[in-house]
Structures are given as structure tokens and as C-alpha cells.
Design a protein around this motif. Structure first.
Motif: not given
Length: 376
Positions: A347-359
Motif C-alpha cells: 500500500i505504501l509503495n503504491l500510494l506514496t510515489p503516485v501522490i507525490l507525482w500527481v501533486l
């Protein structure tokens, strides 16, 4: 030694590849054939392959974040927005907890295997302490020493494991892989989740973005190559395990990869017991995994608390790791412990970079819009 003008240590492409490869390959390789075939059956190797592609996609997002924000880490988020800063702190805390739990679980699994297969009369506590102390010694040095240890040990991991994975096909009967593409999609997805623990380790690159120059194509390519080798090794081992034992028999084996190695013979009888050589290589793999997890936990805590040295943190964290490692009462509780840790990591590895990239994309579009509004 590679340094920037400010004196920050910068890893070479080979060191980036070595760190990702040697951190990823660890205790998960011993249980992987059993865990993925439990739900995916004869298609377990497809789950491992898909899990590798998914991990590679997440790693690529981490690389792109590092390329866009070269001084960002999981402690200090990349985009300079209020939302990104709010997300960064709890994300950092959860990642630190995840690395601590993973390191403790890896050390305990190492102890269980050694006590079962080699040192049957040695207390489990002694084996676990030995591995944690070895990791503690590595943490006492700086990041340059840590990555150079990875670079030195990489050939010891890469060549023997690949040879063993290929030799394991000696007793393979490929009819056990049939039907090839007839599988349950739900079981395949659960198998992908089960394989996530074996692939954990690449996410450490997100913590050291200030030490990795992802703006250079060689470093970006090295990061992806660092994950391709574990994926190749895992897929070969799972295929060999299914073809040699069948997925039903794999469910009865606690350490299926070790049993697979025991059935393998070296041509010319150069080694009568190949599992001895395999365990020697595996010890080095576990050491690099424990060392990286221990180091990343201390390094992230140092950044979070804004202190100069991580060594005092390592001293305080050592007994915590031992307590968590010995927390499961038996090997079955250990497997449940690792299952939940793997789910948290996925869950962490999927969500964190995606959120940072979208932001980051939102921030970039907002900046372009503001520039357009300011034009006459």
C-alpha cells in the motif's frame, strides 16, 4: 568518490543498481514458490512476473520524482505545496515503522531457517542477535560505506543465484505448469500481493534521492536494471518449483526453495550438497537486506528529528528490532506477521510515489497557468 559541489555523496549507476538488487533479494526467495501458488496454483509464476512489473512501475515513479525533485526524500516531499508537506510527515513515520518491522521480520526468518537447516542445536535468539549485530555494525558507518558494501557483495549474489535457478530445472516436468493460461483472476491477484514481500527493498531509493542523480540516464537505467535481476531470478525459481514438485506439494514445504536446491545436482559432482553453497549466498543476501532496512530506519529518523548523526539512533533501535523479531511465538505466527507487513508495504509503495507525482503535475500546471495569466 562521487560528490557534488556541496560535498553530498552521489552514488554511481553501478552502486544504485547494486543497492536495489541486493536489498530486494532476501528471505522472501525461500518461501516465494509456496506463497504465490497457494492462491494462483500453477499460474504462480505469472503472479511473480506481474508483481515484478508492478514493482518496476512504482520504482519508475520514484525515479521520475527524483528526476523532477533531486533533493526530495520521503521525509521532505518533492512538490513545494502545503498538501505535500502535510502528507510527508505521516508518510515518513509510517515508512520508518514499515522498515523497522521488515528488518525485524527478516532477521527472525533468517534465524528460523538457520536453526532448522544448519545449526539445529543453536538457540534461535543467538542467530537473530548475530544478524542484527552484523547489520548494526554496517549502520555505524556512513551511506558511502553502505552502498560500497552492496556493490562488493553484488557478484556474490548475482552469479550463484542465477546458476542455481537454472540448475533447478533438472527434475522439472513442465506438464505441471498446465493449463498455462487457465487461472482464476482473483487467485492471480492474491498471488501478486503475496509476491510483494519478495520485491520489497527497491523503495529505499526514494529515501536517498539527494544521493542519486536520477537526472542522468545511466542512473535511471541502473535503477530499473536493479529490479530486473530479482524478477528474473524469482520467476525462474517459482517455475522450477512448480515444475519439480507441483503446486499441491509446494503447500506442504515450509522452505520450498531450499528443498528445490536439495534436489539439484551440479554437473560433474563439483558440489555434493548444493544447499550449503546456496545458504552461504543467501546469508549475504539477508545481511544486505537487514543492513539496508536498519540503515534506512536510522537515516529517516535522523532526517525527521533533524540531528547530525544516526549512530545514537541505531543504538536505541537495536533492542527494539530484537523485541519485534522475537515477538511471534512460532513460525506460523511469523508468516502471518510477514503477510501483514507485506500488505502494508504494498500500500505504501503504491500510494506514496503516485501522490507525490500527481501533486507535482498539479503544481506544474498551476505554475504554467499563472504564467499565462500574467502575460499581456
Amino acid at each position: 568518490m562521487n560528490q557534488t559541489s556541496k560535498g553530498t555523496y552521489i552514488m554511481s549507476p553501478s552502486q544504485v543498481m547494486s543497492m536495489i538488487t541486493s536489498t530486494t533479494i532476501g528471505v522472501g526467495v525461500l518461501t516465494l514458490p509456496r506463497t504465490v501458488t497457494q492462491s494462483a496454483h500453477q499460474a504462480g509464476w505469472i503472479s511473480v512476473f506481474v508483481g515484478g512489473l508492478l514493482s518496476m512501475a512504482v520504482l519508475w515513479l520514484i525515479v521520475k520524482v527524483g528526476q523532477k525533485y533531486p533533493h526530495a526524500t520521503r521525509i521532505h516531499s518533492g512538490p513545494n505545496t502545503l498538501l505535500a508537506k502535510v502528507i510527508a510527515m505521516p508518510s515518513a513515520v509510517v515508512f520508518i515503522m514499515f522498515w523497522i518491522l521488515t528488518t525485524a521480520g527478516t532477521a527472525r526468518t533468517f534465524g528460523e531457517v538457520v536453526v532448522t537447516a544448519v545449526l539445529v542445536k543453536t538457540p534461535l535468539e543467538v542467530i537473530v542477535w548475530s544478524m542484527l549485530i552484523a547489520g548494526f555494525i554496517l549502520v555505524m558507518y556512513d551511506i558511502e560505506v553502505m552502498v560500497r558494501v552492496h556493490e562488493t557483495l553484488l557478484p556474490i549474489l548475482v552469479i550463484p543465484l542465477l546458476v542455481i535457478a537454472i540448475l533447478a530445472f533438472q527434475s522439472a516436468e513442465f506438464i505441471r505448469l498446465m493449463p498455462l493460461f487457465s487461472f482464476d483472476w482473483k487467485g492471480l491477484f492474491i498471488g501478486v500481493m503475496a509476491s510483494s514481500f519478495a520485491y520489497q527493498g527497491y523503495e529505499h531509493a526514494g529515501l536517498y534521492l539527494e544521493h542519486i542523480n536520477f537526472r542522468h540516464k545511466e542512473s535511471r537505467r541502473a535503477a530499473i536494471l536493479g529490479l530486473i535481476y530479482p524478477m528474473m531470478t524469482y520467476v525462474l525459481i517459482v517455475i522450477a518449483g512448480i515444475a519439480s514438485f507441483g503446486y499441491e506439494e509446494l503447500q506442504r514445504l515450509m522452505w520450498p526453495t531450499l528443498e528445490l536446491v536439495k534436489t539439484t545436482e551440479v554437473p560433474g559432482l563439483i558440489l555434493e550438497r548444493l544447499e550449503s553453497a546456496f545458504l552461504g549466498v543467501w546469508v549475504a543476501a539477508v545481511f544486505t537486506t537487514v543492513g539496508s532496512g536498519f540503515f534506512s530506519s536510522c537515516y529517516a529518523l535522523k532526517k525527521l528529528m533533524n540531528i547530525r548523526s544516526h549512530r545514537y539512533i541505531a543504538i536505541g533501535l537495536l533492542p527494539v528490532l530484537y523485541f519485534l523479531a522475537m515477538w511471534p511465538d512460532n513460525v506460523h505466527q511469523l508468516f502471518q506477521y510477514l503477510k501483514w507487513v507485506a500488505l502494508l508495504g504494498m500500500i505504501l509503495n503504491l500510494l506514496t510515489p503516485v501522490i507525490l507525482w500527481v501533486l507535482g503535475m498539479v503544481q506544474q500546471e498551476r505554475a504554467v497557468s499563472q504564467q499565462g495569466d500574467g502575460q499581456p
